[in-house]
Each structure stands twice: as C-alpha cells, then as structure tokens.
Design a protein around this motif. Structure first.
Motif, PDB file in Angstrom:
ATOM      1  N   VAL A  81       1.072  -1.146  -0.128  1.00 10.34           N
ATOM      2  CA  VAL A  81      -0.106   0.103   0.104  1.00 10.34           C
ATOM      3  C   VAL A  81       0.958   1.206  -0.004  1.00 10.34           C
ATOM      4  O   VAL A  81       0.561   2.316  -0.860  1.00 10.34           O
ATOM      5  CB  VAL A  81      -0.877  -0.020   1.260  1.00 10.34           C
ATOM      6  N   SER A  82       1.783   1.306   0.842  1.00 13.41           N
ATOM      7  CA  SER A  82       2.752   2.375   0.988  1.00 13.41           C
ATOM      8  C   SER A  82       4.097   2.017   1.461  1.00 13.41           C
ATOM      9  O   SER A  82       4.349   0.875   2.121  1.00 13.41           O
ATOM     10  CB  SER A  82       2.218   3.322   1.570  1.00 13.41           C
ATOM     11  N   GLY A 119      15.393  11.520  -3.495  1.00 14.92           N
ATOM     12  CA  GLY A 119      14.777  11.389  -4.686  1.00 14.92           C
ATOM     13  C   GLY A 119      14.615   9.975  -5.100  1.00 14.92           C
ATOM     14  O   GLY A 119      13.674   9.612  -5.355  1.00 14.92           O
ATOM     15  N   ASN A 120      15.687   9.284  -5.019  1.00 16.55           N
ATOM     16  CA  ASN A 120      15.560   8.082  -5.552  1.00 16.55           C
ATOM     17  C   ASN A 120      14.558   7.083  -4.637  1.00 16.55           C
ATOM     18  O   ASN A 120      14.043   6.268  -5.279  1.00 16.55           O
ATOM     19  CB  ASN A 120      17.074   7.237  -5.578  1.00 16.55           C
ATOM     20  N   LEU A 121      14.612   7.177  -3.616  1.00 10.61           N
ATOM     21  CA  LEU A 121      13.599   6.405  -2.668  1.00 10.61           C
ATOM     22  C   LEU A 121      12.428   6.771  -2.569  1.00 10.61           C
ATOM     23  O   LEU A 121      11.440   6.032  -2.556  1.00 10.61           O
ATOM     24  CB  LEU A 121      14.372   6.287  -1.142  1.00 10.61           C
ATOM     25  N   LYS A 122      12.042   8.014  -3.069  1.00  8.11           N
ATOM     26  CA  LYS A 122      10.858   8.612  -3.188  1.00  8.11           C
ATOM     27  C   LYS A 122      10.197   7.877  -4.617  1.00  8.11           C
ATOM     28  O   LYS A 122       9.099   7.410  -4.827  1.00  8.11           O
ATOM     29  CB  LYS A 122      10.602   9.931  -3.385  1.00  8.11           C
ATOM     30  N   GLY A 123      11.247   7.766  -5.484  1.00  7.35           N
ATOM     31  CA  GLY A 123      10.719   7.253  -6.607  1.00  7.35           C
ATOM     32  C   GLY A 123      10.457   5.521  -6.569  1.00  7.35           C
ATOM     33  O   GLY A 123       9.535   5.208  -7.091  1.00  7.35           O
ATOM     34  N   ILE A 124      11.352   4.949  -5.886  1.00 12.58           N
ATOM     35  CA  ILE A 124      11.004   3.630  -5.426  1.00 12.58           C
ATOM     36  C   ILE A 124       9.793   3.231  -5.009  1.00 12.58           C
ATOM     37  O   ILE A 124       9.116   2.468  -5.345  1.00 12.58           O
ATOM     38  CB  ILE A 124      12.371   2.893  -4.727  1.00 12.58           C
ATOM     39  N   SER A 145       7.142   5.198  -5.014  1.00  6.49           N
ATOM     40  CA  SER A 145       6.359   5.333  -5.924  1.00  6.49           C
ATOM     41  C   SER A 145       5.790   4.108  -6.879  1.00  6.49           C
ATOM     42  O   SER A 145       4.800   3.716  -7.140  1.00  6.49           O
ATOM     43  CB  SER A 145       6.197   6.612  -6.781  1.00  6.49           C
ATOM     44  N   LEU A 146       7.052   3.628  -7.110  1.00  8.26           N
ATOM     45  CA  LEU A 146       7.047   2.385  -8.276  1.00  8.26           C
ATOM     46  C   LEU A 146       6.474   1.137  -7.489  1.00  8.26           C
ATOM     47  O   LEU A 146       5.853   0.303  -7.998  1.00  8.26           O
ATOM     48  CB  LEU A 146       8.382   2.266  -8.816  1.00  8.26           C
ATOM     49  N   VAL A 147       6.718   0.884  -6.178  1.00  4.53           N
ATOM     50  CA  VAL A 147       6.507  -0.260  -5.720  1.00  4.53           C
ATOM     51  C   VAL A 147       4.922  -0.160  -5.277  1.00  4.53           C
ATOM     52  O   VAL A 147       4.321  -1.307  -4.897  1.00  4.53           O
ATOM     53  CB  VAL A 147       7.507  -0.784  -4.405  1.00  4.53           C
ATOM     54  N   ARG A 148       4.164   0.933  -5.102  1.00  6.79           N
ATOM     55  CA  ARG A 148       2.979   1.091  -4.527  1.00  6.79           C
ATOM     56  C   ARG A 148       2.127   0.331  -5.418  1.00  6.79           C
ATOM     57  O   ARG A 148       2.003   0.403  -6.749  1.00  6.79           O
ATOM     58  CB  ARG A 148       2.588   2.411  -4.723  1.00  6.79           C
ATOM     59  N   GLY A 149       1.191  -0.525  -4.889  1.00  5.37           N
ATOM     60  CA  GLY A 149       0.332  -1.377  -5.742  1.00  5.37           C
ATOM     61  C   GLY A 149       0.718  -2.617  -6.285  1.00  5.37           C
ATOM     62  O   GLY A 149      -0.017  -3.485  -6.871  1.00  5.37           O
ATOM     63  N   ARG A 150       2.070  -3.041  -6.075  1.00  4.36           N
ATOM     64  CA  ARG A 150       2.529  -4.287  -6.696  1.00  4.36           C
ATOM     65  C   ARG A 150       2.553  -5.354  -5.460  1.00  4.36           C
ATOM     66  O   ARG A 150       2.426  -5.046  -4.334  1.00  4.36           O
ATOM     67  CB  ARG A 150       3.927  -3.943  -6.900  1.00  4.36           C
ATOM     68  N   LYS A 151       2.759  -6.620  -5.970  1.00  2.03           N
ATOM     69  CA  LYS A 151       2.732  -7.579  -5.092  1.00  2.03           C
ATOM     70  C   LYS A 151       4.138  -7.597  -4.320  1.00  2.03           C
ATOM     71  O   LYS A 151       5.093  -7.236  -5.043  1.00  2.03           O
ATOM     72  CB  LYS A 151       2.439  -8.963  -5.877  1.00  2.03           C
ATOM     73  N   VAL A 152       3.894  -8.181  -3.083  1.00  6.12           N
ATOM     74  CA  VAL A 152       5.379  -8.145  -2.472  1.00  6.12           C
ATOM     75  C   VAL A 152       6.452  -9.165  -2.996  1.00  6.12           C
ATOM     76  O   VAL A 152       7.505  -8.502  -3.109  1.00  6.12           O
ATOM     77  CB  VAL A 152       5.014  -8.898  -0.875  1.00  6.12           C
ATOM     78  N   ILE A 158      10.093  -7.775  -4.165  1.00  5.26           N
ATOM     79  CA  ILE A 158      11.540  -8.744  -3.490  1.00  5.26           C
ATOM     80  C   ILE A 158      12.275  -9.288  -5.012  1.00  5.26           C
ATOM     81  O   ILE A 158      13.567  -8.998  -4.999  1.00  5.26           O
ATOM     82  CB  ILE A 158      10.891  -9.727  -2.949  1.00  5.26           C
ATOM     83  N   ASP A 159      11.689  -9.738  -5.836  1.00  5.10           N
ATOM     84  CA  ASP A 159      12.189 -10.341  -7.115  1.00  5.10           C
ATOM     85  C   ASP A 159      12.958  -9.091  -7.684  1.00  5.10           C
ATOM     86  O   ASP A 159      14.324  -9.405  -8.219  1.00  5.10           O
ATOM     87  CB  ASP A 159      11.486 -10.962  -8.037  1.00  5.10           C
ATOM     88  N   ALA A 160      12.426  -8.044  -7.864  1.00  5.18           N
ATOM     89  CA  ALA A 160      13.174  -6.738  -8.561  1.00  5.18           C
ATOM     90  C   ALA A 160      14.205  -6.146  -8.048  1.00  5.18           C
ATOM     91  O   ALA A 160      15.237  -5.795  -8.502  1.00  5.18           O
ATOM     92  CB  ALA A 160      11.982  -5.962  -9.211  1.00  5.18           C
ATOM     93  N   LEU A 161      14.154  -6.266  -6.697  1.00  8.22           N
ATOM     94  CA  LEU A 161      15.227  -5.336  -5.859  1.00  8.22           C
ATOM     95  C   LEU A 161      16.266  -6.184  -5.108  1.00  8.22           C
ATOM     96  O   LEU A 161      17.192  -5.672  -4.698  1.00  8.22           O
ATOM     97  CB  LEU A 161      14.440  -4.658  -4.743  1.00  8.22           C
ATOM     98  N   GLU A 162      15.964  -7.554  -4.888  1.00 10.38           N
ATOM     99  CA  GLU A 162      16.781  -8.005  -4.111  1.00 10.38           C
ATOM    100  C   GLU A 162      18.178  -8.483  -4.962  1.00 10.38           C
ATOM    101  O   GLU A 162      18.453  -8.594  -6.148  1.00 10.38           O
ATOM    102  CB  GLU A 162      16.323  -9.694  -3.936  1.00 10.38           C
ATOM    103  N   GLY A 163      19.388  -8.278  -4.046  1.00 10.31           N
ATOM    104  CA  GLY A 163      20.650  -8.585  -4.763  1.00 10.31           C
ATOM    105  C   GLY A 163      21.221  -6.820  -5.252  1.00 10.31           C
ATOM    106  O   GLY A 163      22.467  -7.061  -5.744  1.00 10.31           O
ATOM    107  N   THR A 164      20.528  -6.193  -5.322  1.00  7.47           N
ATOM    108  CA  THR A 164      20.939  -4.890  -5.965  1.00  7.47           C
ATOM    109  C   THR A 164      22.046  -4.235  -4.911  1.00  7.47           C
ATOM    110  O   THR A 164      22.029  -4.287  -3.767  1.00  7.47           O
ATOM    111  CB  THR A 164      19.895  -3.840  -5.799  1.00  7.47           C
ATOM    112  N   THR A 165      23.202  -4.028  -5.351  1.00  4.38           N
ATOM    113  CA  THR A 165      24.218  -3.383  -4.669  1.00  4.38           C
ATOM    114  C   THR A 165      24.430  -1.875  -4.747  1.00  4.38           C
ATOM    115  O   THR A 165      23.713  -1.195  -5.835  1.00  4.38           O
ATOM    116  CB  THR A 165      25.542  -4.034  -4.920  1.00  4.38           C
TER     117      THR A 165
END
Length: 84
Positions: A27-28, A37-42, A44-51, A55-62
């Motif tokens: 939800v938020s 700015g980057n974290l506000k963008g993220i 916004s992008l994750v709102r409404g998406r399945k958990v 996880i699949d999209a962000l996990e392992g990012t360095t």
C-alpha cells in the motif's frame, strides 16, 4: 485490513523502512534517510505491486562497493514482513 511493518536497514545510508501491506500488495513504502529522490521514486514504483514481485526486482542490488543497497534492504524488509 492493512498491516504496517518497520525495519532497520543495515549497511546503507537509510535508517528506517516502513511498509504498509494489505494482503500481498504494498500500500505504501516510506524510507527515512538515504538518497531522497531515488527512494521517493522507488516508493512510488512499488505502490500497488505484489510483495514477491518487488522482492524479485530489488533483491541483490548493490550500491558502489557495498554488498547491499537501499533497494536490497527494502527486499529484506519485505521478507521480514512475510516472516512475522
């Protein structure tokens, strides 16, 4: 009915992650500290998406030479939400 979870990230500039989940949908997401700015963008992008999708999209990012990043810590926060 939504649930709000708080997570303390490790090894990154952000100091707190708060995520609100209803069922299996984000939800938020609010991240304190880090690259604003980057974290506000993220958030916004994750709102409404399945958990799991997030996880699949962000996990392992360095970040630079660090073995983790704020997005990776968001994935860890979501995993911790599922475990609780």
């Amino acid at each position: 009915m939504s649930q709000i979870y708080t997570y303390k990230p490790k090894g990154v500039c952000s100091s707190n992650i708060e995520v609100e989940i209803e069922g299996d949908v984000i939800v938020s997401l609010k991240v304190t500290g880090g690259c604003n700015g980057n974290l506000k963008g993220i958030s916004s992008l994750v709102r409404g998406r399945k958990v799991q999708e997030v996880i699949d999209a962000l996990e392992g990012t360095t970040c630079g030479f660090k073995p983790t990043s704020c997005p990776d810590q968001i994935a860890k926060a979501l995993k911790a939400c599922r475990a609780s």
